[in-house]
Design an enzyme around this catalytic site. Structure first.
Site, PDB file in Angstrom:
ATOM      1  N   CYS A   1       0.802  -1.222   0.000  1.00  0.00           N
ATOM      2  CA  CYS A   1       0.000   0.000   0.000  1.00  0.00           C
ATOM      3  C   CYS A   1       0.826   1.259   0.000  1.00  0.00           C
ATOM      4  CB  CYS A   1      -0.998   0.013   1.153  1.00  0.00           C
ATOM      5  SG  CYS A   1      -0.301   0.659   2.673  1.00  0.00           S
TER       6      CYS A   1
ATOM      7  N   ASP B   1       2.640   2.898   2.424  1.00  0.00           N
ATOM      8  CA  ASP B   1       3.049   3.535   3.677  1.00  0.00           C
ATOM      9  C   ASP B   1       3.534   2.467   4.662  1.00  0.00           C
ATOM     10  OD1 ASP B   1       0.303   5.918   3.648  1.00  0.00           O
ATOM     11  OD2 ASP B   1       2.314   6.039   2.784  1.00  0.00           O
TER      12      ASP B   1
ATOM     13  N   CYS C   1       3.900   8.952   2.349  1.00  0.00           N
ATOM     14  CA  CYS C   1       3.618  10.279   1.824  1.00  0.00           C
ATOM     15  C   CYS C   1       3.674  11.331   2.939  1.00  0.00           C
ATOM     16  CB  CYS C   1       2.247  10.292   1.158  1.00  0.00           C
ATOM     17  SG  CYS C   1       0.912   9.879   2.291  1.00  0.00           S
TER      18      CYS C   1
ATOM     19  N   CYS D   1      -4.239   7.540   6.641  1.00  0.00           N
ATOM     20  CA  CYS D   1      -2.878   7.612   7.201  1.00  0.00           C
ATOM     21  C   CYS D   1      -2.928   7.810   8.714  1.00  0.00           C
ATOM     22  CB  CYS D   1      -2.102   8.776   6.590  1.00  0.00           C
ATOM     23  SG  CYS D   1      -1.794   8.585   4.827  1.00  0.00           S
TER      24      CYS D   1
END
Lengths: 123, 386
Positions: free
Chosen positions: A36, A38, A61, A105
């Site tokens: 994915c 992260d 990110c 996130c």
């Protein structure tokens, strides 16, 4: 001018206050996966039931980096129970807001913290 | 922000001054509807036909073989759906690295779609096309140059092979190419390429957004995808976007303003400059069979969107194949098709050059990128594998 990320997010992304490996951590939580995009590691140092220190290492990110920094900042000085009750809404407030597609996130960062706490409690 | 350097020409380009000038009268002065019989209308009609001649000349095609569209995505849909609609059991051969504007219409059609192998270098082989041809094959679609990694596909070779096969076939195979990224730098004569359908976009070639062109070879009939009056041979009915079409025509005429040789030099300087300064950096896609303006590299221990944001803070506009920057959870399917790991696909950075880019800009990028990568590697705790 309309920006993708808020000033608060960018500041944490450019200058995260809590980045780095914690050599003397007594709880470590790793979350995310290469699929994915992260990957976060949350380190905590717990003493007398309180989180004395927290830090992170994140491959991800700007939102992932910023939320990692936020969660670390928010748990320092709290006891485990308080730390576990932190919500992603509270986290996002620190950043003023996050793009909808980036909200996950903050969930990931919370999960990282939970895993770090679990790791500590196992020891 | 001290600097403002745009290195995302593959995403879109600024409209050239001469193009803007050419378009200007068609907003409020010569604003007629080309379908109107009066002078206002005829003036507008004359202008779009002039643009049509320009595009036809550029392609080595006849005027009536050029259809204007609102975008390349529309052009691709009109072409692919137009061919497949009337077929019973169509088989289509394409590559897995096509733009979504080709992959999606094919996926959503009744066709059985067969994907060519894409090798580590990002280039397909003409002989693989031959191998997949069967009785039911009606269409082959291969992009001329890929938008992410800039690799150039062997269109002329494939065209020749299809021409050969078609000699012995009752049902001729139609050859379509998405030439959007190729028009700036590669020869696009449709007879040399051997294509029956070709699509281009205005805003990638220093023309306006809102206009594209579709070449349809004489003899190829496209079933209509939507209906209306009779503009653009009924393939794209609807009042023509006159200013944008005029702009597209002018942009095509000005293609020679591109300098492939100089662009390639700057590109190579950028690639080697990055490789020299940053450990754990890798070029994605063939080094030689590559558009003169495309740099696409992956960096170990770094995620693409954070690279793009950090570079943006330094005044540099770039792009990435990372999932974080798209709206899905998966990274660039083009990079994955090359055999890259998810991690490396997420850690990709695309820099594409264009007319406005100078040596100074390249130097600035080479100065700013390494510390950005280093800082992000500090944050991730994953340096390059030594």
């Amino acid at each position: 001018m309309k920006e993708y990320y808020t000033k608060e997010t960018i500041e944490r992304f450019m200058n995260p206050g809590h980045m780095g490996e914690m050599k003397d951590a007594n709880g470590v939580g790793e979350v995310g996966n290469p699929q994915c995009g992260d990957q976060m590691t949350v380190y905590i140092k717990v003493e007398d039931g309180k989180i004395k220190n927290a830090s992170f290492q994140t491959l991800g990110c700007a939102a992932a980096i910023a939320t990692s920094d936020v969660i670390c900042e928010m748990v320092i000085g709290k006891d485990i129970k308080e730390a576990l009750s932190i919500t992603k809404e509270e986290m996002i407030e620190k950043l003023k807001k996050l793009p909808a597609v980036k909200v996950h996130c903050s969930s990931l960062a919370l999960e990282g913290l939970k895993k770090a706490i679990e790791d500590y409690e196992k020891k | 922000m001290t600097k403002n350097i745009y290195l995302d020409y593959a995403a879109t380009t600024p409209v050239d001054d001469s193009v803007q000038e050419e378009m200007a009268p068609f907003f409020s002065e010569k604003f007629g509807n080309p379908s109107s019989v009066h002078s206002f209308g005829q003036e507008a009609l004359f202008a779009i036909d002039k643009a049509r001649v320009r595009v036809a000349n550029f392609l080595g095609a006849r005027e009536r073989e050029v259809i204007f569209t609102s975008s390349a995505t529309q052009g691709n849909n009109l072409a692919l759906q137009g061919v497949l609609e009337k077929e019973e059991n169509p088989h289509v051969i394409t590559s897995p690295i096509e733009h979504k504007a080709v992959l999606e219409p094919l996926k959503n059609s009744k066709a059985e779609v067969d994907y060519l192998p894409v090798y580590r270098n990002g280039v397909v082989k003409a002989e693989d096309v031959l191998e997949k041809v069967k009785d039911e094959t009606v269409l082959v679609s291969v992009m001329y140059a890929n938008s992410e990694i800039g690799t150039i596909q062997p269109i002329e070779e494939i065209g020749k092979k299809i021409k050969e096969i078609n000699k012995k076939r009752k049902r001729k195979i139609v050859f379509h190419t998405d030439a959007v990224q190729a028009v700036n730098y590669l020869p696009c004569d449709v007879n040399r390429l051997g294509v029956d359908l070709l699509v281009m976009s205005g805003h990638k070639i220093y023309g306006p957004k809102g206009a594209g062109a579709l070449f349809v070879r004489e003899g190829i009939t496209l079933s209509p995808v939507f209906y209306g009056a009779s503009q653009e041979r009924k393939i794209n009915p609807g009042t023509e976007n006159v200013p944008a079409i005029v702009g597209l025509g002018k942009a095509i005429e000005e293609i020679k303003k591109n300098n492939p040789k100089k662009t390639k030099e700057l590109r190579d300087m950028m690639i080697t400059g990055i490789e020299e300064r940053i450990e754990g950096s890798f070029l994605n896609g063939d080094r030689e069979r590559r558009l003169p303006n495309n740099v696409n590299m992956s960096f170990e221990g770094v995620e693409g969107e954070s690279l793009v944001i950090a570079l943006d803070r330094e005044g540099i506009a770039s792009s990435t194949g990372s999932a974080c920057a798209s709206h899905s959870l998966s990274p660039s399917y083009v990079l994955l098709a090359l055999g890259l790991s998810h991690e490396m696909a997420h850690g990709s950075l695309r820099l594409t050059l264009g007319r406005g880019v100078t040596q100074g800009d390249v130097n600035y990028l080479l100065e700013k990128l390494p510390p950005v990568v280093e800082r992000l590697r500090e944050i991730s705790g994953r340096g390059s594998k030594k």
